[in-house]
Write a protein that holds these residues in place. Structure first.
Motif, PDB file in Angstrom:
ATOM      1  N   ILE A 181       0.882  -1.160   0.000  1.00  0.00           N
ATOM      2  CA  ILE A 181       0.000   0.000   0.000  1.00  0.00           C
ATOM      3  C   ILE A 181       0.929   1.223   0.000  1.00  0.00           C
ATOM      4  CG2 ILE A 181      -1.946  -1.165   1.128  1.00  0.00           C
ATOM      5  CD1 ILE A 181      -1.075   0.159   3.776  1.00  0.00           C
ATOM      6  N   PRO A 182       0.418   2.413  -0.281  1.00  0.00           N
ATOM      7  CA  PRO A 182       1.310   3.580  -0.373  1.00  0.00           C
ATOM      8  C   PRO A 182       2.189   3.825   0.854  1.00  0.00           C
ATOM      9  CG  PRO A 182      -0.826   4.121  -1.282  1.00  0.00           C
ATOM     10  CD  PRO A 182      -0.951   2.747  -0.679  1.00  0.00           C
ATOM     11  N   THR A 183       1.712   3.464   2.044  1.00  0.00           N
ATOM     12  CA  THR A 183       2.486   3.728   3.255  1.00  0.00           C
ATOM     13  C   THR A 183       3.295   2.532   3.741  1.00  0.00           C
ATOM     14  OG1 THR A 183       0.567   3.176   4.607  1.00  0.00           O
ATOM     15  CG2 THR A 183       0.899   5.501   4.055  1.00  0.00           C
ATOM     16  N   GLY A 184       3.125   1.356   3.114  1.00  0.00           N
ATOM     17  CA  GLY A 184       3.855   0.179   3.571  1.00  0.00           C
ATOM     18  C   GLY A 184       3.221  -1.117   3.119  1.00  0.00           C
ATOM     19  N   LYS A 185       2.715  -1.911   4.065  1.00  0.00           N
ATOM     20  CA  LYS A 185       2.144  -3.228   3.781  1.00  0.00           C
ATOM     21  C   LYS A 185       0.790  -3.376   4.471  1.00  0.00           C
ATOM     22  CE  LYS A 185       5.830  -5.200   1.846  1.00  0.00           C
ATOM     23  NZ  LYS A 185       5.833  -5.806   0.542  1.00  0.00           N
ATOM     24  N   ARG A 186      -0.022  -4.293   3.928  1.00  0.00           N
ATOM     25  CA  ARG A 186      -1.325  -4.582   4.521  1.00  0.00           C
ATOM     26  C   ARG A 186      -1.654  -6.045   4.302  1.00  0.00           C
ATOM     27  NH1 ARG A 186      -7.196  -1.625   3.922  1.00  0.00           N
ATOM     28  NH2 ARG A 186      -8.429  -3.517   3.906  1.00  0.00           N
ATOM     29  N   SER A 187      -2.345  -6.650   5.267  1.00  0.00           N
ATOM     30  CA  SER A 187      -2.924  -7.991   5.137  1.00  0.00           C
ATOM     31  C   SER A 187      -4.371  -7.911   5.551  1.00  0.00           C
ATOM     32  CB  SER A 187      -2.208  -9.005   6.027  1.00  0.00           C
ATOM     33  OG  SER A 187      -0.962  -9.345   5.496  1.00  0.00           O
ATOM     34  N   ASP A 188      -5.223  -8.597   4.783  1.00  0.00           N
ATOM     35  CA  ASP A 188      -6.650  -8.622   5.076  1.00  0.00           C
ATOM     36  C   ASP A 188      -7.024  -9.914   5.791  1.00  0.00           C
ATOM     37  OD1 ASP A 188      -7.050  -6.154   3.788  1.00  0.00           O
ATOM     38  OD2 ASP A 188      -7.172  -7.160   1.848  1.00  0.00           O
ATOM     39  N   PHE A 189      -8.033  -9.811   6.628  1.00  0.00           N
ATOM     40  CA  PHE A 189      -8.535 -10.940   7.402  1.00  0.00           C
ATOM     41  C   PHE A 189     -10.052 -10.987   7.260  1.00  0.00           C
ATOM     42  CE2 PHE A 189      -4.490  -9.742   9.057  1.00  0.00           C
ATOM     43  CZ  PHE A 189      -3.874 -10.928   9.449  1.00  0.00           C
ATOM     44  N   GLN A 190     -10.675 -12.021   7.809  1.00  0.00           N
ATOM     45  CA  GLN A 190     -12.117 -12.164   7.698  1.00  0.00           C
ATOM     46  C   GLN A 190     -12.871 -10.934   8.196  1.00  0.00           C
ATOM     47  OE1 GLN A 190     -12.094 -15.885   9.987  1.00  0.00           O
ATOM     48  NE2 GLN A 190     -13.474 -16.693   8.402  1.00  0.00           N
ATOM     49  N   TYR A 191     -12.406 -10.362   9.286  1.00  0.00           N
ATOM     50  CA  TYR A 191     -13.175  -9.305   9.942  1.00  0.00           C
ATOM     51  C   TYR A 191     -12.431  -7.982  10.093  1.00  0.00           C
ATOM     52  CZ  TYR A 191     -15.599 -13.601  11.035  1.00  0.00           C
ATOM     53  OH  TYR A 191     -16.224 -14.827  10.933  1.00  0.00           O
ATOM     54  N   GLY A 192     -11.300  -7.848   9.405  1.00  0.00           N
ATOM     55  CA  GLY A 192     -10.546  -6.614   9.514  1.00  0.00           C
ATOM     56  C   GLY A 192      -9.234  -6.710   8.766  1.00  0.00           C
ATOM     57  N   TYR A 193      -8.288  -5.880   9.157  1.00  0.00           N
ATOM     58  CA  TYR A 193      -6.995  -5.863   8.480  1.00  0.00           C
ATOM     59  C   TYR A 193      -5.924  -5.331   9.416  1.00  0.00           C
ATOM     60  CZ  TYR A 193      -8.179  -0.923   7.841  1.00  0.00           C
ATOM     61  OH  TYR A 193      -8.533   0.383   8.050  1.00  0.00           O
ATOM     62  N   ILE A 194      -4.681  -5.578   9.035  1.00  0.00           N
ATOM     63  CA  ILE A 194      -3.517  -5.054   9.752  1.00  0.00           C
ATOM     64  C   ILE A 194      -2.653  -4.335   8.735  1.00  0.00           C
ATOM     65  CG2 ILE A 194      -1.458  -5.602  11.099  1.00  0.00           C
ATOM     66  CD1 ILE A 194      -2.861  -8.135  12.063  1.00  0.00           C
ATOM     67  N   THR A 195      -2.201  -3.141   9.099  1.00  0.00           N
ATOM     68  CA  THR A 195      -1.289  -2.396   8.243  1.00  0.00           C
ATOM     69  C   THR A 195       0.029  -2.154   8.963  1.00  0.00           C
ATOM     70  OG1 THR A 195      -2.174  -0.269   8.985  1.00  0.00           O
ATOM     71  CG2 THR A 195      -3.113  -1.198   6.967  1.00  0.00           C
ATOM     72  N   TYR A 196       1.081  -2.069   8.178  1.00  0.00           N
ATOM     73  CA  TYR A 196       2.408  -1.750   8.680  1.00  0.00           C
ATOM     74  C   TYR A 196       2.909  -0.541   7.904  1.00  0.00           C
ATOM     75  CZ  TYR A 196       7.457  -1.896   9.196  1.00  0.00           C
ATOM     76  OH  TYR A 196       8.758  -1.563   9.421  1.00  0.00           O
ATOM     77  N   ASN A 197       3.261   0.513   8.610  1.00  0.00           N
ATOM     78  CA  ASN A 197       3.785   1.729   7.991  1.00  0.00           C
ATOM     79  C   ASN A 197       5.306   1.620   7.947  1.00  0.00           C
ATOM     80  OD1 ASN A 197       4.878   4.426   7.703  1.00  0.00           O
ATOM     81  ND2 ASN A 197       2.787   5.160   7.999  1.00  0.00           N
ATOM     82  N   GLY A 198       5.853   1.529   6.751  1.00  0.00           N
ATOM     83  CA  GLY A 198       7.291   1.365   6.588  1.00  0.00           C
ATOM     84  C   GLY A 198       8.113   2.562   7.036  1.00  0.00           C
ATOM     85  N   SER A 199       7.521   3.749   6.998  1.00  0.00           N
ATOM     86  CA  SER A 199       8.255   4.958   7.392  1.00  0.00           C
ATOM     87  C   SER A 199       8.334   5.131   8.899  1.00  0.00           C
ATOM     88  CB  SER A 199       7.595   6.198   6.794  1.00  0.00           C
ATOM     89  OG  SER A 199       7.618   6.138   5.395  1.00  0.00           O
ATOM     90  N   THR A 200       7.222   4.869   9.573  1.00  0.00           N
ATOM     91  CA  THR A 200       7.161   5.107  11.017  1.00  0.00           C
ATOM     92  C   THR A 200       7.302   3.841  11.848  1.00  0.00           C
ATOM     93  OG1 THR A 200       4.759   4.848  11.143  1.00  0.00           O
ATOM     94  CG2 THR A 200       5.600   7.052  10.613  1.00  0.00           C
ATOM     95  N   GLY A 201       7.098   2.679  11.223  1.00  0.00           N
ATOM     96  CA  GLY A 201       7.137   1.421  11.958  1.00  0.00           C
ATOM     97  C   GLY A 201       5.836   1.117  12.693  1.00  0.00           C
TER      98      GLY A 201
END
Length: 53
Positions: free
Chosen positions: A26-46
């Motif tokens: 994604i523009p800010t880093g990485k993302r994974s989708d799950f059944q009921y939500g998602y988790i994002t990781y911002n590569g710039s800020t951690g």
């Protein structure tokens, strides 16, 4: 980092459930989708965020 967050939340027994995607860019880093939500990781800020849909 996304996997570690999912682990800390309780894997598939967490409010996110099972993964529905692998990690993808994604523009800010990485993302994974799950059944009921998602988790994002911002590569710039951690920053890692988990959210319900």
């Amino acid at each position: 980092m996304i996997r570690l967050r999912w682990r800390d939340l309780g894997w598939e027994t967490s409010y996110l459930g099972f993964p529905t995607s692998g990690e993808y860019n994604i523009p800010t880093g990485k993302r994974s989708d799950f059944q009921y939500g998602y988790i994002t990781y911002n590569g710039s800020t951690g920053a890692i965020e988990d959210r319900r849909y």
